[in-house]
Design a protein around this motif. Sequence first.
Motif, PDB file in Angstrom:
ATOM      1  N   PHE A 129      30.606  45.059  40.781  1.00 54.91           N
ATOM      2  CA  PHE A 129      31.522  43.919  40.741  1.00 54.91           C
ATOM      3  C   PHE A 129      32.092  43.612  42.125  1.00 54.91           C
ATOM      4  O   PHE A 129      32.296  42.442  42.473  1.00 54.91           O
ATOM      5  N   ILE A 130      32.333  44.629  42.925  1.00 55.58           N
ATOM      6  CA  ILE A 130      32.795  44.400  44.304  1.00 55.58           C
ATOM      7  C   ILE A 130      31.705  43.686  45.106  1.00 55.58           C
ATOM      8  O   ILE A 130      31.992  42.742  45.866  1.00 55.58           O
ATOM      9  N   LYS A 149      31.609  40.097  44.085  1.00 58.79           N
ATOM     10  CA  LYS A 149      32.778  39.353  44.550  1.00 58.79           C
ATOM     11  C   LYS A 149      32.605  38.894  45.988  1.00 58.79           C
ATOM     12  O   LYS A 149      32.993  37.779  46.346  1.00 58.79           O
ATOM     13  N   PHE A 150      32.015  39.745  46.813  1.00 64.52           N
ATOM     14  CA  PHE A 150      31.916  39.413  48.228  1.00 64.52           C
ATOM     15  C   PHE A 150      30.571  38.813  48.626  1.00 64.52           C
ATOM     16  O   PHE A 150      30.303  38.622  49.812  1.00 64.52           O
ATOM     17  N   ASP A 172      29.024  36.374  46.074  1.00 64.19           N
ATOM     18  CA  ASP A 172      28.901  35.181  45.236  1.00 64.19           C
ATOM     19  C   ASP A 172      30.174  34.345  45.344  1.00 64.19           C
ATOM     20  O   ASP A 172      31.220  34.712  44.807  1.00 64.19           O
ATOM     21  N   PHE A 224      32.199  33.534  42.153  1.00 61.01           N
ATOM     22  CA  PHE A 224      32.811  34.631  41.395  1.00 61.01           C
ATOM     23  C   PHE A 224      34.304  34.669  41.733  1.00 61.01           C
ATOM     24  O   PHE A 224      34.705  35.209  42.753  1.00 61.01           O
ATOM     25  N   SER A 225      35.115  34.057  40.878  1.00 59.77           N
ATOM     26  CA  SER A 225      36.544  33.909  41.170  1.00 59.77           C
ATOM     27  C   SER A 225      37.262  35.248  41.148  1.00 59.77           C
ATOM     28  O   SER A 225      36.778  36.237  40.586  1.00 59.77           O
ATOM     29  N   TRP A 226      38.451  35.266  41.745  1.00 62.14           N
ATOM     30  CA  TRP A 226      39.250  36.489  41.754  1.00 62.14           C
ATOM     31  C   TRP A 226      39.673  36.886  40.346  1.00 62.14           C
ATOM     32  O   TRP A 226      39.702  38.063  39.998  1.00 62.14           O
ATOM     33  N   PHE A 261      36.747  38.459  38.673  1.00 60.37           N
ATOM     34  CA  PHE A 261      36.572  39.797  39.247  1.00 60.37           C
ATOM     35  C   PHE A 261      37.556  40.786  38.629  1.00 60.37           C
ATOM     36  O   PHE A 261      37.180  41.895  38.227  1.00 60.37           O
ATOM     37  N   TRP A 294      36.582  41.510  34.993  1.00 59.41           N
ATOM     38  CA  TRP A 294      35.388  42.355  34.877  1.00 59.41           C
ATOM     39  C   TRP A 294      35.671  43.794  35.292  1.00 59.41           C
ATOM     40  O   TRP A 294      35.203  44.737  34.666  1.00 59.41           O
ATOM     41  N   THR A 332      47.047  42.043  38.729  1.00 60.14           N
ATOM     42  CA  THR A 332      46.397  40.960  37.987  1.00 60.14           C
ATOM     43  C   THR A 332      47.416  39.925  37.513  1.00 60.14           C
ATOM     44  O   THR A 332      47.198  38.714  37.640  1.00 60.14           O
TER      45      THR A 332
END
Length: 198
Positions: free
Chosen positions: A24-25, A28-29, A31, A34-36, A39, A42, A158
């Motif tokens: 997932f990390i 995230k960096f 795509d 791929f919103s925060w 992320f 997930w 979050t």
Amino acid sequence: MYKTYNNIWERVGILLGPILITIFICFKFTDPNFSWLAFLYWIHLPLVMIHETEEYILSPIGFEEFANFYTVLSKDPPEEDSPLSPAYKLFVNMSIWIWAILGALLVTVLPWVGMGLIFFQLLINGIQHTIIFQIKKPGYNPGFLTTWLVLNPFCVVTLFYAYYAHALSSLDWLLSLILGVGFIGILLLKTTSKRKEE
């Protein structure tokens, strides 16, 4: 049968937790779509897996034994498989896995589903490990460290991000709180009924 299933998912979580975090990390960096919030939703699943690893594998007293013998949830006299039986243990933990996956999949259309799990985790783990489980056996309990070092900080981050990014509407926030507290209520009723069973 349920004990076999529990042995499987407990060990799957040990393996998958760190792998999923890494994946997932990477997403995230790499795509930009791929919103925060996606992320965070997930990554909640592998963090839960790590928490469960402490509860059921790493702790000197497994969570199941601790809950059934050393808490106010225990029967009098205590019983090995009550109120936390293998079937109930499977239901609760798999519900969380499924909820985390659904919340992440629905992040763009129903963001309150994943946020409901955030409220659930923050409330139930914070209350259980800090207050309820300290009543009969003060001190360390299975899952205490990952609750305070992993899950609680993650849930606060979050909530903070979602609030300041305006990621949820007022209705979304209300629905997420109702969902999280509602599932706590369901588990409370179920646990109470199991304590009363002969």
